[in-house]
Write a protein that holds these residues in place. Structure first.
Motif, PDB file in Angstrom:
ATOM      1  N   VAL A 169       0.846  -1.192   0.000  1.00  0.00           N
ATOM      2  CA  VAL A 169       0.000   0.000   0.000  1.00  0.00           C
ATOM      3  C   VAL A 169       0.881   1.241   0.000  1.00  0.00           C
ATOM      4  CG1 VAL A 169      -1.813   1.279   1.193  1.00  0.00           C
ATOM      5  CG2 VAL A 169      -1.823  -1.225   1.201  1.00  0.00           C
ATOM      6  N   PHE A 220       1.089   5.542  -0.244  1.00  0.00           N
ATOM      7  CA  PHE A 220       0.467   6.866  -0.196  1.00  0.00           C
ATOM      8  C   PHE A 220       1.281   7.790  -1.077  1.00  0.00           C
ATOM      9  CE2 PHE A 220       0.025  11.187   1.230  1.00  0.00           C
ATOM     10  CZ  PHE A 220      -1.338  11.320   1.439  1.00  0.00           C
ATOM     11  N   TYR A 248      -3.202   4.142  -0.918  1.00  0.00           N
ATOM     12  CA  TYR A 248      -3.815   4.431   0.378  1.00  0.00           C
ATOM     13  C   TYR A 248      -5.132   5.169   0.213  1.00  0.00           C
ATOM     14  CZ  TYR A 248      -3.584   5.633   5.403  1.00  0.00           C
ATOM     15  OH  TYR A 248      -3.819   5.762   6.751  1.00  0.00           O
ATOM     16  N   TYR A 249      -5.195   6.026  -0.789  1.00  0.00           N
ATOM     17  CA  TYR A 249      -6.428   6.755  -1.068  1.00  0.00           C
ATOM     18  C   TYR A 249      -6.489   7.069  -2.559  1.00  0.00           C
ATOM     19  CZ  TYR A 249      -4.660  11.343  -2.377  1.00  0.00           C
ATOM     20  OH  TYR A 249      -4.076  12.372  -3.057  1.00  0.00           O
ATOM     21  N   ASN A 265      -8.498   9.798   5.129  1.00  0.00           N
ATOM     22  CA  ASN A 265      -7.607  10.000   3.985  1.00  0.00           C
ATOM     23  C   ASN A 265      -7.398  11.479   3.703  1.00  0.00           C
ATOM     24  OD1 ASN A 265      -7.616   7.234   3.784  1.00  0.00           O
ATOM     25  ND2 ASN A 265      -8.965   7.169   2.003  1.00  0.00           N
ATOM     26  N   TYR A 269      -4.572   2.427   9.146  1.00  0.00           N
ATOM     27  CA  TYR A 269      -4.864   1.527   8.040  1.00  0.00           C
ATOM     28  C   TYR A 269      -3.531   1.121   7.417  1.00  0.00           C
ATOM     29  CZ  TYR A 269      -9.534   3.426   8.665  1.00  0.00           C
ATOM     30  OH  TYR A 269     -10.734   3.801   9.210  1.00  0.00           O
ATOM     31  N   LEU A 284      -0.310   0.753   5.581  1.00  0.00           N
ATOM     32  CA  LEU A 284       0.492   1.652   4.760  1.00  0.00           C
ATOM     33  C   LEU A 284       1.933   1.172   4.802  1.00  0.00           C
ATOM     34  CD1 LEU A 284       0.819   4.169   3.030  1.00  0.00           C
ATOM     35  CD2 LEU A 284       1.048   5.514   5.129  1.00  0.00           C
TER      36      LEU A 284
END
Length: 234
Positions: free
Chosen positions: A88, A90, A108-109, A126, A198, A200
């Motif tokens: 994951v 970001f 991540y988002y 997020n 969450y 990451l």
């Protein structure tokens, strides 16, 4: 470069136009073959001209953006060579669009998250994560949200208020006040604690798109750097 997702322009509109024009062509032919032939020549050159013009304008409009994205190639290569599948990541909005396409990693988002069955808490998390990276304090949060309504709409509501109030960012100020309160609760915990709420695995900092990001000095290990981008492992 992966084509944009407006399928109604790429599929529905051309096919509908072709059906309508073909119907018109045969309708004219039932009355006059001569006019039908003239119509065929006219439509042939019209389609040829329109096709070339649209292609030229489309590629010209996207050219600089797509060329600029070529600098992400080393990032994608590093993720494919070193990150475990389904890691994951970001990253900036631009990179978050591209990472699932060119790598085996997840993001991540994503901006389009509000369109899916994702909880409001996760979507808000997020968004606050991005705001925190910009260094927004509790004291300046309300003013920030008031000045960044388009950014809030993009991350939280998308087109919700466009259809109810006339524009995407036309939501009442009470929402900004509520966001400021919830953001104050969000930043009571340190950055890495919120990051790990969450899953990451990596943060990618694109210093050209997000020059003002403030990453913590501890808890992140830089594992790659290329030009104006860097990858940090949690």
């Amino acid at each position: 470069n992966i084509q944009n997702d407006h399928y109604h322009w790429y599929v529905v509109t051309p096919l509908a136009s072709l059906v309508i024009l073909a119907s018109l062509y045969f309708f004219i032919g039932a009355y006059s073959k001569k006019i039908q032939n003239i119509a065929f020549v006219f439509l042939f050159f019209l389609f040829l001209f329109a096709g070339l013009l649209v292609q030229f304008k489309s590629y010209s409009a996207q050219r600089n953006a797509v060329l600029g994205q070529q600098r992400f190639s080393p990032i994608f290569k590093w993720l494919n060579d070193n990150a475990a599948p389904d890691s994951v990541v970001f990253a900036s909005p631009t990179l978050s669009f591209l990472i699932p396409v060119y790598t085996s990693a997840n993001v991540y988002y994503a901006v389009y998250s509000p369109y899916y069955l994702i909880s409001e808490e996760r979507i808000r998390h997020n968004y606050f994560f991005q705001v925190a990276l910009e260094g927004v304090s509790q004291e300046s949060a309300l003013e920030y949200f008031r000045m960044s309504k388009e950014f809030s709409a993009l991350n939280l509501f998308l087109l919700k208020y466009r259809y109810t109030s006339g524009c995407a960012s036309c939501f009442p100020d009470e929402i900004n006040e509520e966001l400021a309160k919830k953001y104050a609760e969000f930043i009571k915990k340190d950055f890495l604690t919120q990051a790990k709420k969450y899953r990451l695995d990596y943060i990618i900092w694109d210093k050209l798109e997000n020059p003002d990001w403030r990453l913590p000095n501890k808890g992140l290990k830089q594992v790659f750097e290329n030009d104006n981008t860097a990858i940090f492992e949690l």
